[in-house]
Design a protein around this motif. Structure first.
Motif, short mmCIF file in Angstrom:
data_model
loop_
_atom_site.label_atom_id
_atom_site.label_comp_id
_atom_site.label_asym_id
_atom_site.label_seq_id
_atom_site.Cartn_x
_atom_site.Cartn_y
_atom_site.Cartn_z
N MET A 1 0.88 -1.13 0.04
CA MET A 1 -0.10 -0.13 0.01
C MET A 1 0.96 1.44 0.03
O MET A 1 1.61 1.57 0.88
N ASN A 2 0.70 2.08 -1.12
CA ASN A 2 1.43 3.35 -1.07
C ASN A 2 0.71 4.54 -0.55
O ASN A 2 -0.15 5.30 -0.97
N ILE A 3 0.91 4.57 0.74
CA ILE A 3 0.35 5.64 1.90
C ILE A 3 1.32 6.89 1.76
O ILE A 3 2.64 7.02 1.86
N PRO A 4 0.75 8.10 1.41
CA PRO A 4 1.41 9.28 1.32
C PRO A 4 2.19 9.48 2.79
O PRO A 4 1.98 9.43 3.91
N GLU A 5 3.46 9.96 2.40
CA GLU A 5 4.62 9.97 3.56
C GLU A 5 4.01 11.04 4.73
O GLU A 5 4.20 10.58 5.95
N GLU A 6 3.32 12.09 4.14
CA GLU A 6 3.07 13.01 5.36
C GLU A 6 1.68 12.47 6.19
O GLU A 6 1.68 12.54 7.39
N VAL A 7 0.89 11.67 5.72
CA VAL A 7 -0.11 10.84 6.40
C VAL A 7 0.60 9.73 7.53
O VAL A 7 0.25 9.90 8.67
N MET A 8 1.64 9.35 7.13
CA MET A 8 2.21 8.18 7.95
C MET A 8 3.02 8.92 9.09
O MET A 8 2.92 8.59 10.49
N GLU A 9 3.65 10.25 8.57
CA GLU A 9 4.39 10.97 9.60
C GLU A 9 3.50 11.41 10.62
O GLU A 9 3.77 11.65 11.87
N ARG A 10 2.31 11.87 10.26
CA ARG A 10 1.24 12.52 11.26
C ARG A 10 0.65 11.34 12.11
O ARG A 10 0.67 11.67 13.23
N ALA A 11 0.48 10.18 11.64
CA ALA A 11 0.00 9.09 12.41
C ALA A 11 1.23 8.96 13.50
O ALA A 11 0.71 8.70 14.75
N LYS A 12 2.47 8.80 13.04
CA LYS A 12 3.49 8.45 14.19
C LYS A 12 3.47 9.64 15.08
O LYS A 12 3.63 9.35 16.29
N LYS A 13 3.37 10.72 14.85
CA LYS A 13 3.52 11.86 15.59
C LYS A 13 2.44 11.94 16.41
O LYS A 13 2.59 12.20 17.87
N ASN A 14 1.04 11.55 16.09
CA ASN A 14 0.06 11.61 16.98
C ASN A 14 -0.17 10.97 18.01
O ASN A 14 -0.61 11.22 19.13
N ILE A 15 0.42 9.55 17.80
CA ILE A 15 0.40 8.59 18.79
C ILE A 15 1.57 8.83 19.48
O ILE A 15 1.52 8.04 20.69
N ALA A 16 2.66 9.43 19.49
CA ALA A 16 3.71 9.65 20.32
C ALA A 16 3.39 9.96 21.80
O ALA A 16 4.14 9.47 22.52
N PRO A 17 2.37 10.87 22.12
CA PRO A 17 2.17 11.07 23.49
C PRO A 17 1.73 9.97 24.22
O PRO A 17 1.73 10.09 25.49
#
Length: 209
Positions: free
Chosen positions: A2-18
């Motif tokens: 699955m080719n997921i846009p990089e910015e979507v992946m980055e937001r997902a990882k940043k959002n879950i970090a806290p």
């Protein structure tokens, strides 16, 4: 893949970090896929293996897929939250602390909401199989009880995340959605096993008609 846009992946990882969550398990299967299965969140085994449903619940899922005459190659499998939510608990005898799996909270669900919407769009499923209450509440009814609709065929819009206004809104497109018990549910409530297979029979009948 699955080719997921990089910015979507980055937001997902940043959002879950806290949050108290670890790892990142995107999903696995063919793309596009007529059938998409959506679970709750990875557990310890899944985070270690990097694949969804590889632990005890995964063995139960494989039995159910086999009952339907499917393999994992026939579906795309992911979850509402891609990181493992955990809590610290003490072992009864040693008192040693360990991480235990837990249900994701609403903020954690929202952290990966955009990512799930993107995956559904890219997988182009004709049928969404929602495994458990977390998936049902995220996509269909935020306060609904999955027990009331287990095995039913719903033709309905799904809830998508409006990032700009920070809210869920119904999709313009309708999907065939079938809520099912999460494979792990039978470990906590063995009495539902017959109901699980009745719902699989109904699913088979919907898809073959």
């Amino acid at each position: 893949m699955m080719n997921i846009p990089e910015e979507v992946m980055e937001r997902a990882k940043k959002n879950i970090a806290p949050f108290d969550a670890e790892g990142f398990v995107l999903g696995k299967g063919q793309v596009p896929s007529e059938i998409m299965m959506i679970g709750e969140a990875p557990g310890e085994n899944e985070v270690y293996d990097g694949e969804p449903f590889t632990g005890r619940a995964g063995k139960e899922l494989d039995k159910q897929l086999s009952y339907l005459g499917w393999t994992r190659d026939d579906v795309y499998i992911t979850s509402v939250v891609r990181s493992r939510p955990y809590k610290w608990e003490k072992r009864p005898k040693s008192g040693e602390k360990r991480k235990a799996n837990r249900k994701p909270n609403q903020k954690e669900v929202k952290a990966h909401a955009e990512l799930l919407d993107t995956q559904i769009r890219l997988a182009e499923p004709k049928v969404l199989l929602l495994l458990g209450g977390v998936a049902y509440q995220r996509l269909i009814d935020e306060k609904g009880k999955i027990s009331e609709v287990i095995g039913e065929k719903l033709e309905t819009p799904i809830l998508t995340y409006d990032r700009e206004n920070d809210r869920y809104v119904p999709s313009e497109e309708e999907y065939i959605v079938i809520p099912l018990y999460h494979p792990a549910a039978v470990f906590y409530n063995p009495g539902i096993r017959d109901s699980i297979y009745e719902s699989l029979d109904r699913l088979n009948s919907y898809l073959s008609s």
